[in-house]
Enzyme design. Sequence first.
Site, mmCIF file in Angstrom:
data_model
loop_
_atom_site.group_PDB
_atom_site.id
_atom_site.type_symbol
_atom_site.label_atom_id
_atom_site.label_comp_id
_atom_site.label_asym_id
_atom_site.label_seq_id
_atom_site.Cartn_x
_atom_site.Cartn_y
_atom_site.Cartn_z
ATOM 1 N N VAL A 102 41.072 -1.955 26.866
ATOM 2 C CA VAL A 102 42.294 -2.578 27.370
ATOM 3 C C VAL A 102 42.356 -4.017 26.881
ATOM 4 O O VAL A 102 41.328 -4.659 26.668
ATOM 5 C CB VAL A 102 42.366 -2.485 28.914
ATOM 6 C CG1 VAL A 102 41.236 -3.226 29.572
ATOM 7 C CG2 VAL A 102 43.687 -2.957 29.456
ATOM 8 N N CYS A 103 43.567 -4.500 26.664
ATOM 9 C CA CYS A 103 43.864 -5.894 26.359
ATOM 10 C C CYS A 103 43.495 -6.297 24.944
ATOM 11 O O CYS A 103 44.245 -6.042 24.016
ATOM 12 C CB CYS A 103 43.216 -6.824 27.387
ATOM 13 S SG CYS A 103 43.737 -8.534 27.248
ATOM 14 N N ALA A 104 42.366 -6.917 24.756
ATOM 15 C CA ALA A 104 42.009 -7.479 23.458
ATOM 16 C C ALA A 104 40.988 -6.621 22.731
ATOM 17 O O ALA A 104 40.180 -7.122 21.981
ATOM 18 C CB ALA A 104 41.461 -8.886 23.649
#
Length: 177
Positions: A102-104
């Site tokens: 998730v995210c980066a």
Amino acid sequence: MKKVLVPIANGSEEIESVCIIDTLRRAGADVTVASVEATREVTCSRSVRILADALITDCLGNVYDLVALPGGMPGAERLRDSDQLKELLTQQKQSGRLYAAVCASPDDKQATCYPAQKFVDALKQKDNLEQRVVVDGNCVTSRGPGTALEFALQLVEQLYGAAKAQEIQKAMLVPSY
């Protein structure tokens, strides 16, 4: 019981980390939180401290049904730079077992990520950037803190099926995912 590994690092996003850990434990998964740091205690991106169950080195050689990485900066970079985690993820992918980020933490499959340009540029396939959660085979990705519960519920669905995910969703009062 499904075995899950959630690696964390100094700078990991606390909302993403705890949503993944908590939701999967509610579903009945045996979740191991592993620090890629030299100590089990990590300080997350907003100064929340989490005490991991183990160090990542303790997890080498174990088989997991899922390895799920939270984002956050610089946590995602610290996860990326962990040779032990790279080894675990390589084994996870090669075996066809589930992995998630998730995210980066973008992947080379159909994926989504946090909408910052440096993360978008890292994606090889950009068809799903606006999707909150993307599933491509044994890989699940999501965007950031605001999508963390949807992401975690999708992981429950991947491990236990839609009925279990809906049971957890209702118990947590999440409107939909």
